[in-house]
Motif scaffolding. Structure first.
Motif, PDB file in Angstrom:
ATOM      1  N   LYS A   1       5.001  15.668   6.498  1.00 47.76           N
ATOM      2  CA  LYS A   1       5.179  14.722   5.394  1.00 47.76           C
ATOM      3  C   LYS A   1       4.268  14.971   4.203  1.00 47.76           C
ATOM      4  N   ARG A   2       3.152  15.725   4.418  1.00 47.51           N
ATOM      5  CA  ARG A   2       2.155  15.863   3.351  1.00 47.51           C
ATOM      6  C   ARG A   2       1.188  17.008   3.652  1.00 47.51           C
ATOM      7  N   VAL A   3       0.412  17.316   2.634  1.00 45.33           N
ATOM      8  CA  VAL A   3      -0.726  18.214   2.778  1.00 45.33           C
ATOM      9  C   VAL A   3      -1.920  17.462   2.192  1.00 45.33           C
ATOM     10  N   SER A   4      -3.097  17.647   2.798  1.00 46.50           N
ATOM     11  CA  SER A   4      -4.265  16.907   2.319  1.00 46.50           C
ATOM     12  C   SER A   4      -5.506  17.771   2.375  1.00 46.50           C
ATOM     13  N   ILE A   5      -6.472  17.361   1.581  1.00 49.77           N
ATOM     14  CA  ILE A   5      -7.783  17.984   1.583  1.00 49.77           C
ATOM     15  C   ILE A   5      -8.799  16.852   1.510  1.00 49.77           C
ATOM     16  N   ALA A   6      -9.909  17.026   2.223  1.00 54.19           N
ATOM     17  CA  ALA A   6     -10.880  15.931   2.291  1.00 54.19           C
ATOM     18  C   ALA A   6     -12.281  16.443   2.562  1.00 54.19           C
ATOM     19  N   ILE A   7     -13.227  15.662   2.098  1.00 49.69           N
ATOM     20  CA  ILE A   7     -14.597  15.759   2.580  1.00 49.69           C
ATOM     21  C   ILE A   7     -14.649  14.721   3.699  1.00 49.69           C
ATOM     22  N   VAL A   8     -14.975  15.164   4.900  1.00 48.73           N
ATOM     23  CA  VAL A   8     -14.967  14.273   6.055  1.00 48.73           C
ATOM     24  C   VAL A   8     -16.383  14.148   6.604  1.00 48.73           C
ATOM     25  N   ILE A   9     -16.806  12.916   6.787  1.00 44.81           N
ATOM     26  CA  ILE A   9     -18.099  12.633   7.393  1.00 44.81           C
ATOM     27  C   ILE A   9     -17.822  11.968   8.729  1.00 44.81           C
TER      28      ILE A   9
ATOM     29  N   LEU B   1     -23.090  11.223  -0.929  1.00 45.18           N
ATOM     30  CA  LEU B   1     -21.889  11.674  -1.646  1.00 45.18           C
ATOM     31  C   LEU B   1     -21.586  10.761  -2.833  1.00 45.18           C
ATOM     32  N   THR B   2     -21.697   9.458  -2.620  1.00 41.27           N
ATOM     33  CA  THR B   2     -21.399   8.535  -3.726  1.00 41.27           C
ATOM     34  C   THR B   2     -22.402   8.708  -4.864  1.00 41.27           C
ATOM     35  N   GLN B   3     -23.644   9.048  -4.527  1.00 38.05           N
ATOM     36  CA  GLN B   3     -24.631   9.322  -5.574  1.00 38.05           C
ATOM     37  C   GLN B   3     -24.253  10.574  -6.378  1.00 38.05           C
ATOM     38  N   MET B   4     -23.496  11.460  -5.756  1.00 37.07           N
ATOM     39  CA  MET B   4     -23.085  12.707  -6.395  1.00 37.07           C
ATOM     40  C   MET B   4     -21.644  12.647  -6.914  1.00 37.07           C
ATOM     41  N   LYS B   5     -21.083  11.457  -6.970  1.00 39.24           N
ATOM     42  CA  LYS B   5     -19.670  11.322  -7.320  1.00 39.24           C
ATOM     43  C   LYS B   5     -19.330  11.991  -8.648  1.00 39.24           C
ATOM     44  N   GLN B   6     -20.146  11.801  -9.668  1.00 34.16           N
ATOM     45  CA  GLN B   6     -19.844  12.402 -10.968  1.00 34.16           C
ATOM     46  C   GLN B   6     -19.838  13.924 -10.885  1.00 34.16           C
TER      47      GLN B   6
ATOM     48  N   GLU C   1     -10.904  16.128 -11.463  1.00 33.76           N
ATOM     49  CA  GLU C   1     -10.013  15.012 -11.113  1.00 33.76           C
ATOM     50  C   GLU C   1     -10.873  13.830 -10.704  1.00 33.76           C
ATOM     51  N   ASN C   2     -10.395  12.632 -10.980  1.00 32.67           N
ATOM     52  CA  ASN C   2     -11.141  11.461 -10.506  1.00 32.67           C
ATOM     53  C   ASN C   2     -10.245  10.509  -9.726  1.00 32.67           C
ATOM     54  N   ASP C   3      -9.151  11.035  -9.159  1.00 31.44           N
ATOM     55  CA  ASP C   3      -8.216  10.186  -8.427  1.00 31.44           C
ATOM     56  C   ASP C   3      -8.271  10.396  -6.910  1.00 31.44           C
ATOM     57  N   TRP C   4      -9.368  10.949  -6.418  1.00 29.16           N
ATOM     58  CA  TRP C   4      -9.530  11.092  -4.978  1.00 29.16           C
ATOM     59  C   TRP C   4      -9.831   9.716  -4.386  1.00 29.16           C
TER      60      TRP C   4
ATOM     61  N   LYS D   1      -7.660  13.625  -0.961  1.00 25.34           N
ATOM     62  CA  LYS D   1      -6.485  13.629  -1.831  1.00 25.34           C
ATOM     63  C   LYS D   1      -5.340  14.262  -1.048  1.00 25.34           C
ATOM     64  N   GLN D   2      -4.138  13.766  -1.281  1.00 28.29           N
ATOM     65  CA  GLN D   2      -2.988  14.340  -0.594  1.00 28.29           C
ATOM     66  C   GLN D   2      -1.808  14.518  -1.532  1.00 28.29           C
TER      67      GLN D   2
END
Length: 159
Positions: A59-67, A82-87, A95-98, A117-118
């Motif tokens: 149904k989809r393809v996805s990519i992620a940073i997984v903790i 990670l959130t501190q490094m968001k920018q 992209e900023n829609d992850w 993102k997928q």
């Protein structure tokens, strides 16, 4: 009828293996941001519990940073970093829609945090979808590598 009902588990596994082998061969000549050879399909961050993961299904393809860590306080610390490094991540990706998710269950019920993102509407079972899937994954894994080239130093005390 969905595709998983049309294919046996063995056929599904073989199609996934064929796709990821093709993707790996396609990406093999591309060096990391540090000009080193890299295994893109099994990208290693060097930080226990933090990985870059790509997945594809019917149904989809996805990519992620997984903790993923059994120590939830460590998982929280990695996610906070990670959130501190968001920018920095947004700039590397362009992209900023992850989607940022703290502690949600993965497909096995284990609590993980993700930045993902997928691309929906593609299937690993349709080879005609593979170019779109590769075009989705390639620039994003390269961008995550560019982020990680500089960003990993922000995780040193968490190793």
């Amino acid at each position: 009828m969905n595709l998983s009902q049309m294919y046996s588990q063995q056929e599904i596994s073989k199609q996934k293996q064929t796709f990821w082998t093709a993707f790996g061969k396609y990406m093999q000549p591309i060096l990391s941001a540090e000009e080193l050879p890299v295994t893109w399909v099994n990208y290693k961050t060097g930080v226990p519990g933090l990985s870059f993961k790509m997945d594809a299904d019917d149904k989809r393809v996805s990519i992620a940073i997984v903790i993923s860590s059994s120590d939830l306080s460590r998982q929280q610390a990695l996610y906070n970093r990670l959130t501190q490094m968001k920018q920095m991540i947004v700039e590397a990706l362009g992209e900023n829609d992850w989607i940022w998710q703290l502690s949600s269950p993965d497909e096995y019920g284990k609590m993980v945090s993700t930045v993902s993102k997928q691309l929906k509407g593609v299937s690993i079972h349709r080879q005609e979808d593979w170019p779109a899937m590769i075009s989705f994954l390639k620039p994003r894994i390269i961008a995550l590598d560019a982020f990680w080239s500089a960003g990993r130093y922000g995780f040193e005390e968490l190793i």
